[in-house]
Scaffold this motif. Structure first.
Motif, PDB file in Angstrom:
ATOM      1  N   VAL A 184      -3.934   8.088   5.241  1.00 53.09           N
ATOM      2  CA  VAL A 184      -2.722   8.679   4.661  1.00 53.09           C
ATOM      3  C   VAL A 184      -2.196   7.773   3.554  1.00 53.09           C
ATOM      4  O   VAL A 184      -1.847   8.230   2.461  1.00 53.09           O
ATOM      5  N   ALA A 185      -2.160   6.477   3.821  1.00 51.70           N
ATOM      6  CA  ALA A 185      -1.716   5.519   2.804  1.00 51.70           C
ATOM      7  C   ALA A 185      -2.593   5.607   1.562  1.00 51.70           C
ATOM      8  O   ALA A 185      -2.098   5.677   0.433  1.00 51.70           O
TER       9      ALA A 185
ATOM     10  N   ASP B  15      -4.685  14.858  10.306  1.00 46.81           N
ATOM     11  CA  ASP B  15      -4.799  16.032   9.433  1.00 46.81           C
ATOM     12  C   ASP B  15      -3.440  16.683   9.196  1.00 46.81           C
ATOM     13  O   ASP B  15      -3.118  17.085   8.070  1.00 46.81           O
ATOM     14  N   GLU B  16      -2.643  16.788  10.246  1.00 48.08           N
ATOM     15  CA  GLU B  16      -1.320  17.388  10.116  1.00 48.08           C
ATOM     16  C   GLU B  16      -0.399  16.510   9.264  1.00 48.08           C
ATOM     17  O   GLU B  16       0.366  17.022   8.434  1.00 48.08           O
ATOM     18  N   GLU B  17      -0.485  15.208   9.459  1.00 48.47           N
ATOM     19  CA  GLU B  17       0.335  14.297   8.652  1.00 48.47           C
ATOM     20  C   GLU B  17      -0.018  14.422   7.171  1.00 48.47           C
ATOM     21  O   GLU B  17       0.867  14.509   6.305  1.00 48.47           O
ATOM     22  N   LEU B  18      -1.311  14.461   6.863  1.00 48.03           N
ATOM     23  CA  LEU B  18      -1.751  14.630   5.478  1.00 48.03           C
ATOM     24  C   LEU B  18      -1.317  15.982   4.916  1.00 48.03           C
ATOM     25  O   LEU B  18      -0.878  16.083   3.770  1.00 48.03           O
ATOM     26  N   LYS B  19      -1.420  17.007   5.749  1.00 53.15           N
ATOM     27  CA  LYS B  19      -1.026  18.355   5.320  1.00 53.15           C
ATOM     28  C   LYS B  19       0.459  18.416   4.981  1.00 53.15           C
ATOM     29  O   LYS B  19       0.877  19.114   4.046  1.00 53.15           O
ATOM     30  N   ARG B  20       1.258  17.659   5.729  1.00 55.32           N
ATOM     31  CA  ARG B  20       2.693  17.638   5.484  1.00 55.32           C
ATOM     32  C   ARG B  20       3.053  16.816   4.246  1.00 55.32           C
ATOM     33  O   ARG B  20       3.870  17.235   3.426  1.00 55.32           O
ATOM     34  N   ILE B  21       2.432  15.632   4.122  1.00 47.37           N
ATOM     35  CA  ILE B  21       2.948  14.669   3.150  1.00 47.37           C
ATOM     36  C   ILE B  21       2.328  14.774   1.762  1.00 47.37           C
ATOM     37  O   ILE B  21       3.013  14.583   0.750  1.00 47.37           O
ATOM     38  N   THR B  22       1.039  15.097   1.664  1.00 52.48           N
ATOM     39  CA  THR B  22       0.369  15.078   0.367  1.00 52.48           C
ATOM     40  C   THR B  22       0.998  16.035  -0.644  1.00 52.48           C
ATOM     41  O   THR B  22       1.268  15.642  -1.789  1.00 52.48           O
ATOM     42  N   PRO B  23       1.266  17.296  -0.284  1.00 49.18           N
ATOM     43  CA  PRO B  23       1.903  18.197  -1.259  1.00 49.18           C
ATOM     44  C   PRO B  23       3.283  17.710  -1.695  1.00 49.18           C
ATOM     45  O   PRO B  23       3.683  17.915  -2.849  1.00 49.18           O
TER      46      PRO B  23
ATOM     47  N   ALA C 183       3.863   4.193  -4.669  1.00 50.50           N
ATOM     48  CA  ALA C 183       3.934   2.804  -5.121  1.00 50.50           C
ATOM     49  C   ALA C 183       3.735   1.769  -4.020  1.00 50.50           C
ATOM     50  O   ALA C 183       3.309   0.645  -4.302  1.00 50.50           O
ATOM     51  N   MET C 184       4.041   2.113  -2.764  1.00 48.60           N
ATOM     52  CA  MET C 184       3.980   1.114  -1.704  1.00 48.60           C
ATOM     53  C   MET C 184       3.814   1.799  -0.354  1.00 48.60           C
ATOM     54  O   MET C 184       3.940   3.022  -0.248  1.00 48.60           O
ATOM     55  N   VAL C 185       3.528   0.992   0.669  1.00 44.36           N
ATOM     56  CA  VAL C 185       3.286   1.519   2.009  1.00 44.36           C
ATOM     57  C   VAL C 185       4.230   0.837   2.992  1.00 44.36           C
ATOM     58  O   VAL C 185       4.402  -0.384   2.970  1.00 44.36           O
ATOM     59  N   ASN C 186       4.821   1.642   3.864  1.00 46.95           N
ATOM     60  CA  ASN C 186       5.752   1.179   4.885  1.00 46.95           C
ATOM     61  C   ASN C 186       5.141   1.500   6.248  1.00 46.95           C
ATOM     62  O   ASN C 186       5.114   2.659   6.667  1.00 46.95           O
ATOM     63  N   ASP C 187       4.649   0.480   6.935  1.00 45.28           N
ATOM     64  CA  ASP C 187       3.870   0.655   8.166  1.00 45.28           C
ATOM     65  C   ASP C 187       4.648   0.141   9.368  1.00 45.28           C
ATOM     66  O   ASP C 187       4.875  -1.066   9.498  1.00 45.28           O
ATOM     67  N   ILE C 188       5.042   1.036  10.273  1.00 51.20           N
ATOM     68  CA  ILE C 188       5.807   0.643  11.456  1.00 51.20           C
ATOM     69  C   ILE C 188       5.017  -0.256  12.396  1.00 51.20           C
ATOM     70  O   ILE C 188       5.598  -0.895  13.271  1.00 51.20           O
TER      71      ILE C 188
END
Length: 274
Positions: A103-104, A72-80, A113-118
């Protein structure tokens, strides 16, 4: 060698640069620098003007021993931030640095455009099926464990052989689901000692046998500043040296904090083959 990003074919036979945008408060080099919308947009514009083809946005610090962040925190940070950037730069090719499928999914649906997954799908069983359904390029990195445990998992019999085998297995799993555009990242600094990082770099040309574009991310990492007995802030020159080595050994994408200098590395190395 091309990848399809939002209907655009990106030719990776000529190396490209991926600029880093960290929106975490605790990243090892630039954590907390980009605190408001204006700063973020200025930083992105600077990266693009310097020559970046891709911008990699991350909201979960993957440095060793970083504090965990909830989904939830990751989405809250990145989506906006994704929405903000795409509104200002609608043609931008955003890469989403996440190991979480939700999140992806939300970021790609917003226009990334793309996803970078560690973790190459190993930290979320839904990641590979999600990438397959989204039909986007997928960067799969080598790592053992997670950011909290990876530095205790460096007991390789042969680090180069083990990483090659890892990619063979992950690519087979991805292909079985119909994923087409894959990029591999050896994961410098992730579950590897400084000596192992240099062994991987020294034998980087062996990764050509996988026949996938190769991303290298050594920008200002500890393998540089610890070797030079300096700091991440003072590691730009060392970064350029290792980026040059990586290009000579077959890197297709350089993931960097300093785009202008990486573009200069590419231009000079390409001049050698004229």
């Amino acid at each position: 060698m091309t990848i399809n990003c939002k209907g655009r074919l990106i030719d990776l036979s000529s190396p490209k640069v991926m600029g880093i945008l960290n929106i975490t408060p605790d990243s090892f080099y630039d954590g907390g620098q980009h605190k408001n919308e204006k700063d973020i947009l200025v930083h992105v514009e600077n990266l693009l003007n310097a020559g970046a083809t891709f911008i990699d946005v991350g909201a979960y610090s993957s440095r060793p021993n970083a504090d965990p962040v909830s989904e939830d925190e990751e989405l809250k940070r990145i989506t906006p931030i994704v929405n903000l950037i795409l509104k200002q730069f609608p043609e931008i090719l955003l890469s989403i640095d996440t190991f979480r499928s939700e999140v992806a999914k939300q970021c790609i649906e917003a226009g990334a455009a793309m996803v970078n997954d560690i973790s190459a799908g190993k930290l979320d069983d839904n990641m590979l099926p999600t990438i397959a359904s989204l039909h986007v390029p997928y960067i799969m990195m080598h790592m053992r464990g997670n950011p909290q445990t990876m530095q205790q998992k460096t007991d390789y019999e042969n680090v180069v052989k083990d990483v090659l085998f890892y990619f063979s297995e992950r690519i087979t799993a991805a292909k079985a689901l119909g994923i087409v555009d894959m990029i591999i990242d050896p994961g410098f600094g992730f579950a590897k000692t400084t000596e192992q990082n240099f062994e991987l770099l020294n034998k980087l040309e062996l990764f050509k046998m996988i026949e996938k574009p190769l991303l290298v991310g050594v920008s200002r990492k500890s393998m540089i500043y610890k070797t030079l007995e300096t700091t991440a802030k003072e590691a730009l020159n060392g970064t350029s040296v290792l980026n040059t080595v990586a290009l000579q050994k077959g890197a297709s994408i350089l993931r960097v904090h300093d785009v202008k200098e990486a573009m200069e590395c590419i231009k000079l190395v390409e001049s050698l083959s004229c």
